[in-house]
Every structure is written in C-alpha cells, then in structure tokens.
Write an enzyme that holds these catalytic residues in place. Structure first.
Site: not given
Ligand code: PXP
Length: 260
Positions: A6, A9, A42, A44, A48, A69, A100, A151, A214
């Site tokens: 992901n 960030h 994602h 959003r 953001r 996402e 999330t 998921e 997550h």
């Molecule tokens: N999976 C989903 C569906 C998420 O919403 C997120 C966070 O955006 C993640 C995985 C990844 O989470 P993390 O950034 O905490 O590893």
C-alpha cells in the site's frame, strides 16, 4: 503468501507540503523489482493522500495488478468503474478517522448500497473485495453479496500487539482502552489470532479468497502468515516507514522475505 504494498503514505508525505514530490507513481517499478505482487491504493472521499490522477497514472503504468480501495459512495464507485483497477476493495470510511478504523458491518444501513456497488463493479469486470472485521456474520454477508475476495481487518490484533511488545503504551499515542495488565493483553492477543484463524477457515469453506491487512509490520506479521487460508497481505505504513531509513526496495524485500 502474496504481498500487496500500500503506497498511500508516499502521497501522505507529498500532501504534507502540497507539492508534487514524492510521486507515488515512482514506487510501482521499485515494488515490482522488490518482488511485490500487487500495488494497493486508497482513493478516499476527502482525497487526503491519493488523488484521481495518481490512480489513473498508476493503473496505466503499473507492471503489477492494482487493488483500489474505495468507499461505497456512488460517486466514488462511478470513478472506480471508469478507472478500471484489477480489484476494488470496498472499505468503510469516516471523515474524522486517522485511518480505516474497522471493517464493514453488514448491519450497516449502507448494506444495500454495498450490494449495488459490487454488482456494478463486477459487471465491468473488476474483481471485488470487502474489507470486513473477522466475524462469521461479516463473512456470510460478503458471501451473500457475491464478492470474490474478502480482506480481514487486522487492526485489533495489531493494536494489542503494539501495546504489548512496542513502546506505544509509553507514548502519547497509547491506546487507553488497552492500558490493562499484560497477562490480560496476552490473552486478548491469542484470542484475536484465534478469531482471525477461525474466520479465515469459515470464509475458506465458502470458497472466498482471503486477504488481510491493517497495522501489520515486521514484528507482528509472522503469526498472521501462519494462517494458511489467508493468501494475501496488504501492508503500507510499516513498509513506507522503514523505507525512510532503508530505501523502499529493501523495505519491500524484507517484508517479502518474512511473509513468503
Ligand atoms: N488494507 C486496507 C483495506 C486498508 O484500508 C489499509 C490501510 O489503508 C491497509 C490494508 C494497510 O494498512 P497499513 O497501512 O496499516 O499497513
């Protein structure tokens, strides 16, 4: 086990300055080289971090499948349908949240929207997934709606782990409701793993493909990899955090080594 990286960030860092650097697009080639199996982003509602043009460029250029996402909001679903990622993972969204916070609840008044959204995306040949809490009700709900993937939200496991085995409890981000005896936290950690495992077995019996994510990081991921029904992990924050010191390619490779 497959690794979805992901990269939201990277866009968080860019948006901290509201400029064009660092560009999450640059991560896709590095992720592929490092052995990632999927790019997860994602879009959003509040934009953001990832913006529409990021999604468009990433989908057009990614050598890896893109898992997008999104919320169930019809305007967002329409954008996703047009952008055509390989997979759309529908997640709950709440404007005030830092991230999330939990999975979709099937008793949610939005349930019928969920059903509509999934059918709309499937009709456009986009694979669908629902981000759910690890409960039997949520698994049954997902099966009824007809998604290919679910998921599991691993945030509860990750929070307990962090309060037990990191310095989180000594910082101002300590999770107040988990400021309890260590022995009780250890029981809760085992219970959260057991719930994930049982829910994964239950979902597997229904023929669903199972991902999880997550709050997973280099310390807590091992126990999740032991759940054999889970075939994919989507991991973001910990990989991007490590990449600040180690570089993105090394950070992804190291996570891949731990989970594969
Ligand atoms: N999976 C989903 C569906 C998420 O919403 C997120 C966070 O955006 C993640 C995985 C990844 O989470 P993390 O950034 O905490 O590893």
């Amino acid at each position: 086990m497959l690794l979805g990286v992901n990269i939201d960030h990277i866009a968080v860092l860019r948006e901290a300055r509201k400029i064009n650097d660092p560009d999450p697009l640059q991560a896709i080639g590095i992720a592929a080289r490092a052995g990632a199996d999927q790019i997860t982003i994602h879009l959003r509602e509040d934009r953001r971090h990832i913006h529409d043009e990021d999604v468009k460029k990433i989908i057009e250029n990614s050598p890896l499948p893109v898992n997008l996402e999104c919320s169930v909001n019809p305007d967002i679903i329409e954008i996703v349908a047009e952008l055509k990622p390989n997979r759309a993972t529908i997640v709950p969204e709440n404007r005030e949240e830092v991230t999330t916070e939990g999975g979709l609840s099937m008793d949610d008044p939005n349930f019928s929207n969920l059903d509509k959204a999934v059918h709309y995306l499937k009709a456009r040949e986009i694979e669908t997934s629902l981000f759910i809490d690890p409960t039997k009700e949520a698994v049954r709900g997902a099966k009824t709606i007809g998604v290919e993937w679910i998921e599991f939200h691993t945030g509860s496991y990750a929070n307990i782990y962090a309060m037990l085995y990191s310095n989180l409890s000594k910082t101002h981000h300590s999770i107040k409701e988990l400021e309890i005896e260590r022995s009780k936290l250890k029981q809760m950690l085992n219970k959260s793993l057991q719930i994930l495992e049982e829910s994964a077995q239950y979902a597997d019996d229904f023929g669903l493909k199972i991902a999880a994510g997550h709050g997973l990081n280099y310390q807590n991921v091992k126990a999740i990899t032991a759940i054999k029904e889970i075939s994919e992990l989507n991991i973001g924050q910990s990989i991007i955090a490590r990449s600040v010191f180690d570089g993105l390619e090394n950070a992804i490779k190291e996570m891949g080594r731990l989970i594969k």
